[in-house]
Motif scaffolding. Structure first.
Motif, PDB file in Angstrom:
ATOM      1  N   ILE A 142      13.829   5.836  -1.063  1.00 33.66           N
ATOM      2  CA  ILE A 142      14.205   4.549  -1.648  1.00 33.66           C
ATOM      3  C   ILE A 142      15.701   4.301  -1.471  1.00 33.66           C
ATOM      4  N   ALA A 143      16.504   5.337  -1.692  1.00 33.14           N
ATOM      5  CA  ALA A 143      17.954   5.185  -1.577  1.00 33.14           C
ATOM      6  C   ALA A 143      18.361   4.768  -0.167  1.00 33.14           C
ATOM      7  N   VAL A 144      17.697   5.331   0.840  1.00 31.82           N
ATOM      8  CA  VAL A 144      18.030   4.999   2.227  1.00 31.82           C
ATOM      9  C   VAL A 144      17.754   3.530   2.515  1.00 31.82           C
TER      10      VAL A 144
ATOM     11  N   ILE B  46       0.839  -1.207   0.000  1.00 26.90           N
ATOM     12  CA  ILE B  46       0.000   0.000   0.000  1.00 26.90           C
ATOM     13  C   ILE B  46       0.869   1.250   0.000  1.00 26.90           C
ATOM     14  N   ALA B  47       1.870   1.266   0.908  1.00 31.59           N
ATOM     15  CA  ALA B  47       2.782   2.406   0.955  1.00 31.59           C
ATOM     16  C   ALA B  47       3.630   2.480  -0.310  1.00 31.59           C
ATOM     17  N   GLY B  48       4.027   1.313  -0.829  1.00 24.37           N
ATOM     18  CA  GLY B  48       4.850   1.285  -2.032  1.00 24.37           C
ATOM     19  C   GLY B  48       4.129   1.832  -3.250  1.00 24.37           C
TER      20      GLY B  48
ATOM     21  N   GLY C 186       9.205 -12.157  -6.761  1.00 22.84           N
ATOM     22  CA  GLY C 186      10.589 -12.360  -6.358  1.00 22.84           C
ATOM     23  C   GLY C 186      10.919 -11.608  -5.081  1.00 22.84           C
ATOM     24  N   PHE C 187      10.407 -10.389  -4.956  1.00 20.78           N
ATOM     25  CA  PHE C 187      10.657  -9.638  -3.724  1.00 20.78           C
ATOM     26  C   PHE C 187       9.949 -10.276  -2.538  1.00 20.78           C
TER      27      PHE C 187
ATOM     28  N   TYR D 188      11.244  -0.986  -1.749  1.00 23.41           N
ATOM     29  CA  TYR D 188      11.548  -1.893  -2.857  1.00 23.41           C
ATOM     30  C   TYR D 188      10.371  -2.034  -3.819  1.00 23.41           C
ATOM     31  N   LEU D 189       9.168  -2.220  -3.266  1.00 23.75           N
ATOM     32  CA  LEU D 189       7.996  -2.355  -4.139  1.00 23.75           C
ATOM     33  C   LEU D 189       7.709  -1.047  -4.865  1.00 23.75           C
TER      34      LEU D 189
END
Length: 213
Positions: free
Chosen positions: A53-55, A29-31, A145-146, A96-97
């Motif tokens: 995302i980088a963090v 949901i957040a992704g 995969g994730f 990631y998502l």
């Protein structure tokens, strides 16, 4: 290795499954919000979500869980181990998502967006009716995969003392001194969870690749 020990492992398996489900659903949901912000063409939103995302992609999940549980406690926000792990997995999954789905949105041919705009579709309708259904199809193999990686990542919940499958195996191993037997069973349980998902993801990837030719 008796029935009581095996039941204890199954209880740990239950918590592993629940953590995976909570982390994947809440993170999804957040992704989705992260993905939409990353593809919004609003520079400020894109920079903020790119940093987010980088963090999370640039730091280990183990450290993220450690910070959520112990770091928040330093500022007076003490979370139960279950809640802390669920929050940590949700944040991890959302990053990631979000990036997976952002890439899928960008992979939808630009002509689709231009055609929707030509039909005077508003942003919400354009995304929900035209772009996101196609992006979801593209992203399915990577998303599955994730999910496999997230299931295995729940083993790190032991850092905050939460008893999931791996920690349950460690506790039993320390009691009966049969680590090879115990962790053989633990590994088999992880395999039974992850292998079907891996097969499904591979089949979807081959199917979508064939249809794109």
């Amino acid at each position: 290795m008796g029935s009581e020990e095996f039941i204890f492992l199954l209880i740990g398996l239950k918590w592993t499954v629940l953590l995976s489900v909570v982390g994947f659903i809440c993170g999804g949901i957040a992704g989705l919000g992260v993905a939409l912000a990353r593809s919004s063409e609003i520079p400020m939103l894109e920079r903020i979500t790119a940093g987010y995302i980088a963090v999370f992609q640039g730091t280990p999940l183990l450290m993220q869980l450690f910070v959520v549980y112990y770091g928040l406690a330093l500022i007076g926000l003490r979370l139960d181990a279950w809640v802390a792990v669920a929050v940590g997995l949700t944040l991890h999954a959302s990053a990631y998502l979000g990036e997976i789905w952002r890439g899928s949105i960008d992979a939808v041919p630009r002509g689709q967006t231009e055609a929707a705009r030509a039909l005077s579709l508003k942003y919400v309708s354009r995304m929900t009716d035209v772009i996101l259904p196609q992006a979801l199809r593209i992203s399915l193999p990577a998303t599955i995969g994730f999910l496999v990686q997230l299931i295995k990542g729940t083993s790190l919940a032991s850092i905050v003392g939460f008893t999931e499958l791996t920690r349950a195996g460690n506790i039993i191993s320390n009691q009966i001194f049969q680590p090879l037997t115990v962790f053989g069973i633990v590994g088999a349980l992880y395999f039974l969870m992850c292998c079907p998902l891996t097969i499904i993801g591979a089949r979807l990837e081959r199917r979508f690749a064939a249809s794109a030719r």
